[in-house]
Design a protein around this motif. Sequence first.
Motif, PDB file in Angstrom:
ATOM      1  N   ILE A 276     -11.241 -34.955 -32.104  1.00  0.00           N
ATOM      2  CA  ILE A 276     -12.151 -34.136 -31.106  1.00  0.00           C
ATOM      3  C   ILE A 276     -13.692 -34.450 -30.892  1.00  0.00           C
ATOM      4  O   ILE A 276     -14.343 -34.300 -29.972  1.00  0.00           O
ATOM      5  N   ASN A 277     -14.117 -35.039 -32.017  1.00  0.00           N
ATOM      6  CA  ASN A 277     -15.507 -35.427 -31.837  1.00  0.00           C
ATOM      7  C   ASN A 277     -15.622 -36.919 -30.909  1.00  0.00           C
ATOM      8  O   ASN A 277     -16.999 -36.992 -30.633  1.00  0.00           O
TER       9      ASN A 277
ATOM     10  N   HIS B 230     -14.262 -41.401 -25.300  1.00  0.00           N
ATOM     11  CA  HIS B 230     -12.806 -41.672 -25.026  1.00  0.00           C
ATOM     12  C   HIS B 230     -12.731 -41.429 -23.402  1.00  0.00           C
ATOM     13  O   HIS B 230     -12.132 -42.505 -22.980  1.00  0.00           O
ATOM     14  N   MET B 231     -12.924 -40.303 -22.872  1.00  0.00           N
ATOM     15  CA  MET B 231     -12.855 -40.108 -21.509  1.00  0.00           C
ATOM     16  C   MET B 231     -13.666 -41.138 -20.673  1.00  0.00           C
ATOM     17  O   MET B 231     -13.228 -41.088 -19.557  1.00  0.00           O
TER      18      MET B 231
ATOM     19  N   LEU C   5      -4.329 -30.872 -42.991  1.00  0.00           N
ATOM     20  CA  LEU C   5      -5.034 -29.937 -42.666  1.00  0.00           C
ATOM     21  C   LEU C   5      -6.191 -30.317 -41.802  1.00  0.00           C
ATOM     22  O   LEU C   5      -6.512 -29.623 -40.804  1.00  0.00           O
ATOM     23  N   TYR C   6      -6.939 -31.616 -42.006  1.00  0.00           N
ATOM     24  CA  TYR C   6      -7.961 -31.792 -41.044  1.00  0.00           C
ATOM     25  C   TYR C   6      -7.491 -32.303 -39.575  1.00  0.00           C
ATOM     26  O   TYR C   6      -8.239 -31.779 -38.753  1.00  0.00           O
ATOM     27  N   CYS C   7      -6.585 -33.030 -39.685  1.00  0.00           N
ATOM     28  CA  CYS C   7      -5.738 -33.190 -38.249  1.00  0.00           C
ATOM     29  C   CYS C   7      -5.469 -32.133 -37.529  1.00  0.00           C
ATOM     30  O   CYS C   7      -5.740 -32.038 -36.124  1.00  0.00           O
ATOM     31  N   GLU C   8      -4.934 -31.079 -37.988  1.00  0.00           N
ATOM     32  CA  GLU C   8      -4.381 -29.826 -37.169  1.00  0.00           C
ATOM     33  C   GLU C   8      -5.698 -29.175 -36.593  1.00  0.00           C
ATOM     34  O   GLU C   8      -5.650 -28.754 -35.540  1.00  0.00           O
TER      35      GLU C   8
END
Length: 213
Positions: A42-43, A48-49, A24-27
């Motif tokens: 996503i945080n 990372h970019m 659920l967290y990963c989705e």
Amino acid sequence: MTEYKRCPSCLEQVLSTNFLLHSLYCERNIVQCELCDQRIDINEKEEHMILHQKKPCFYCHLNYEQHLLQTHQKNCSNKPLLCVYCDLMINQQEMAQHQAKCGSRTEQCTICKKHIQKKEFDIHISICQQPSPPSPKREKLKQKLCESSDDLSVQEIKPNPQQKRPQKKQIKNCAQNQKKEQKDQKQQFQKGFLDDDEDEELQKVLQQSLNQK
């Protein structure tokens, strides 16, 4: 037995007991990088970019991503290296050819004064500094000199038998001369005494005694 399930979002193996909460967290939070296809939170996407931003190499000036740049610069063909023979900075791609030529040059050894190739100079110095073992000819000559010196010392201490004979003869002649001088002195004394004596018979007796001696 512990069971694991693979999360479809982050592609990690997760315990079955935690799989529901994890999935659920990963989705909601896991996204895929458009450049490297890596699954990231996503945080953390912005951080990372940054790694995908390109920077020029300090040696060849080509652009590389930051996470690849450090590895590239260690092995860059334009990276200057120090030549072990001439202390010049040479590009890494040209170093092999340079050292083959530079190492063939000669340098004079300060110990034996021979000209040695630079690529063999360190080995030569380590051998040249070691004292060379004495040659068999030198050792044989040294042994002969020692034996000769021993013989001379013996000759100096040992008396020469030929020198004894003239010494004994000289002593004998000296004793005979002294004895003769004493006899002559005695004869002169007795002669002088007899000249003053008027008794002819006494003179004859003394003369006979002197002749017997």
